[in-house]
Design a protein around this motif. Structure first.
Motif, PDB file in Angstrom:
ATOM      1  N   VAL A  25       0.851  -1.195   0.000  1.00  0.00           N
ATOM      2  CA  VAL A  25       0.000   0.000   0.000  1.00  0.00           C
ATOM      3  C   VAL A  25       0.885   1.242   0.000  1.00  0.00           C
ATOM      4  O   VAL A  25       1.833   1.348   0.786  1.00  0.00           O
ATOM      5  CB  VAL A  25      -0.938   0.044   1.224  1.00  0.00           C
ATOM      6  N   PHE A  26       0.564   2.180  -0.896  1.00  0.00           N
ATOM      7  CA  PHE A  26       1.262   3.464  -1.013  1.00  0.00           C
ATOM      8  C   PHE A  26       0.312   4.560  -0.561  1.00  0.00           C
ATOM      9  O   PHE A  26      -0.828   4.645  -1.030  1.00  0.00           O
ATOM     10  CB  PHE A  26       1.674   3.687  -2.471  1.00  0.00           C
ATOM     11  N   LYS A  27       0.760   5.400   0.364  1.00  0.00           N
ATOM     12  CA  LYS A  27      -0.042   6.535   0.826  1.00  0.00           C
ATOM     13  C   LYS A  27       0.817   7.790   0.758  1.00  0.00           C
ATOM     14  O   LYS A  27       1.949   7.793   1.240  1.00  0.00           O
ATOM     15  CB  LYS A  27      -0.527   6.315   2.261  1.00  0.00           C
TER      16      LYS A  27
ATOM     17  N   LEU B 182       5.975   9.667  -7.510  1.00  0.00           N
ATOM     18  CA  LEU B 182       6.454   8.796  -6.433  1.00  0.00           C
ATOM     19  C   LEU B 182       5.722   7.465  -6.434  1.00  0.00           C
ATOM     20  O   LEU B 182       6.327   6.410  -6.181  1.00  0.00           O
ATOM     21  CB  LEU B 182       6.267   9.486  -5.081  1.00  0.00           C
ATOM     22  N   ALA B 183       4.427   7.486  -6.707  1.00  0.00           N
ATOM     23  CA  ALA B 183       3.658   6.245  -6.752  1.00  0.00           C
ATOM     24  C   ALA B 183       4.253   5.294  -7.786  1.00  0.00           C
ATOM     25  O   ALA B 183       4.442   4.098  -7.519  1.00  0.00           O
ATOM     26  CB  ALA B 183       2.196   6.552  -7.071  1.00  0.00           C
ATOM     27  N   ARG B 184       4.566   5.815  -8.969  1.00  0.00           N
ATOM     28  CA  ARG B 184       5.147   4.978 -10.022  1.00  0.00           C
ATOM     29  C   ARG B 184       6.566   4.542  -9.664  1.00  0.00           C
ATOM     30  O   ARG B 184       6.960   3.408  -9.940  1.00  0.00           O
ATOM     31  CB  ARG B 184       5.178   5.732 -11.358  1.00  0.00           C
ATOM     32  N   TRP B 185       7.329   5.434  -9.047  1.00  0.00           N
ATOM     33  CA  TRP B 185       8.725   5.147  -8.697  1.00  0.00           C
ATOM     34  C   TRP B 185       8.816   4.023  -7.667  1.00  0.00           C
ATOM     35  O   TRP B 185       9.660   3.136  -7.769  1.00  0.00           O
ATOM     36  CB  TRP B 185       9.372   6.419  -8.159  1.00  0.00           C
ATOM     37  N   PHE B 186       7.932   4.066  -6.707  1.00  0.00           N
ATOM     38  CA  PHE B 186       7.962   3.063  -5.645  1.00  0.00           C
ATOM     39  C   PHE B 186       7.189   1.791  -5.990  1.00  0.00           C
ATOM     40  O   PHE B 186       7.562   0.698  -5.553  1.00  0.00           O
ATOM     41  CB  PHE B 186       7.385   3.639  -4.350  1.00  0.00           C
TER      42      PHE B 186
ATOM     43  N   ASP C 185       9.301   9.200 -17.802  1.00  0.00           N
ATOM     44  CA  ASP C 185       8.825   9.294 -16.417  1.00  0.00           C
ATOM     45  C   ASP C 185       7.877  10.482 -16.265  1.00  0.00           C
ATOM     46  O   ASP C 185       6.826  10.385 -15.618  1.00  0.00           O
ATOM     47  CB  ASP C 185      10.003   9.467 -15.452  1.00  0.00           C
ATOM     48  N   GLY C 186       8.248  11.593 -16.856  1.00  0.00           N
ATOM     49  CA  GLY C 186       7.401  12.770 -16.794  1.00  0.00           C
ATOM     50  C   GLY C 186       6.082  12.577 -17.510  1.00  0.00           C
ATOM     51  O   GLY C 186       5.019  12.982 -17.022  1.00  0.00           O
TER      52      GLY C 186
ATOM     53  N   ARG D 269       0.288  11.575 -17.407  1.00  0.00           N
ATOM     54  CA  ARG D 269      -0.847  10.763 -17.835  1.00  0.00           C
ATOM     55  C   ARG D 269      -1.702  10.359 -16.614  1.00  0.00           C
ATOM     56  O   ARG D 269      -2.930  10.403 -16.644  1.00  0.00           O
ATOM     57  CB  ARG D 269      -0.362   9.517 -18.577  1.00  0.00           C
ATOM     58  N   THR D 270      -1.021   9.974 -15.539  1.00  0.00           N
ATOM     59  CA  THR D 270      -1.727   9.573 -14.326  1.00  0.00           C
ATOM     60  C   THR D 270      -2.467  10.760 -13.722  1.00  0.00           C
ATOM     61  O   THR D 270      -3.617  10.630 -13.267  1.00  0.00           O
ATOM     62  CB  THR D 270      -0.738   8.983 -13.308  1.00  0.00           C
TER      63      THR D 270
END
Length: 338
Positions: free
Chosen positions: A150-152, A185-189, A311-312, A317-318
């Motif tokens: 879980v990412f918060k 950060l969500a995508r990175w982690f 990445d950008g 897009r997200t």
């Protein structure tokens, strides 16, 4: 190319001034040889302050300057595409602050220019370079918390920006301008986001409605592998600049961020108090410097960019998917945003 990287800075607003200061005074690998801003008086004044030999009123003129070996773009988002395309077509290694653009069509033009020219390009997402976030990434790689499930993430500004700045026509709105850090950060982690839902409203600043944006938002994410995430954004965290991220793993949890600025507690009768982080320039001061130094070192040592244009694009897009989910009140598949 010289032993030090001769840099030109385009855009000298609130963040552009920070970047100019760092490149001119804090990073040994760089020399600022030119600055540009549509406010020619501002550009000339900052050039004098930081002993920069040339100032321009347009990015094109700066890019045409033969002394400029690399370009750092901190202009308003709506100007990123034109500046990036011109810089990479001139063969000059380029750094561009987030978000890459306001639309994916603009991003496509930027990507095409980077691919055709082969020019070095690095995207600006400073939180990746913050010591806390960098340490968390390393601990995850080491398996310290097992598999994150879980990412918060929470981003709370202490006050709203000006209406001119916040206007979605130039900023992209709260999801793009503010939330893109959290989506990155969500995508990175955790990897790519598959679907997203979002809700938001004008709850603190009624005047935000006049520009068609909101001041509070919550997004829920489902990642491609089924893991989960939630992001909350607010413009009215009046107590201070509060940026936190939590990663819940199957063997432990990481919590990143801090609220106290100065390492002192005042303890009196029935009261314990401390100050708070004022704003992003204080909270991420080190991250901004490390990020720009990384860019310069990558160019000088012919290394790959630490953060790519892709990445950008995917973070944007997200963010656009979250914006669509808010407007439609429907869950949106991120890949459907083209």
């Amino acid at each position: 190319m010289s032993a030090k990287l001769n840099v030109g800075v385009i855009g000298l607003g609130r963040l552009g001034k920070v970047y100019l200061r760092d490149l001119a005074t804090r990073i040994p690998e760089t020399t600022v040889v030119a600055v540009a801003d549509i406010d020619r008086t501002l550009a000339a004044g900052l050039a004098d302050e930081f002993n920069v030999p040339k100032s321009y009123a347009s990015g094109d003129d700066l890019i045409d300057d033969r002394r400029v070996e690399a370009v750092v773009i901190v202009s308003p988002t709506h100007a990123h595409r034109a500046n990036v395309v011109a810089a990479v077509e001139a063969g000059k290694p380029t750094f561009c602050e987030k978000p890459p653009a306001l639309t994916l069509a603009e991003c496509a033009a930027m990507s095409s220019a980077v691919e055709k020219t082969g020019t070095f390009f690095q995207m600006g997402f400073m939180r990746r370079f913050d010591p806390g976030y960098a340490a968390a990434k390393e601990k995850i790689a080491q398996g310290v918390i097992g598999r994150p499930v879980v990412f918060k993430s929470s981003s709370r500004d202490p006050f709203r920006p000006s209406l001119e700045y916040a206007n979605p026509a130039s900023s992209g709105g709260i999801m793009v301008d503010m939330g893109i850090h959290d989506f990155d950060l969500a995508r990175w982690f955790m990897g790519d986001v598959d679907t997203i839902s979002a809700s938001g409203a004008v709850l603190a600043y009624p005047e935000m409605a006049s520009i068609g944006d909101i001041d509070n938002a919550i997004a829920t994410l489902e990642f491609a592998d089924g893991r989960l995430g939630v992001i909350d954004l607010t413009r009215n965290g009046v107590y201070g600049y509060d940026i936190t991220t939590e990663l819940l793993g199957d063997a432990g949890t990481l919590r990143i961020g801090y609220l106290r600025e100065t390492p002192i507690l005042t303890m009196t009768t029935n009261n314990v108090s401390h100050d708070t982080v004022p704003y992003f320039m204080e909270r991420f001061e080190r991250a901004y410097t490390i990020q720009l130094q990384n860019f310069a070192q990558n160019v000088l040592n012919q290394r790959a960019p630490a953060v790519t244009l892709d990445d950008g694009v995917e973070a944007l897009r997200t963010a656009l998917a979250a914006t669509a989910a808010h407007h439609t009140r429907q869950r949106v598949k991120v890949s459907s945003i083209q």
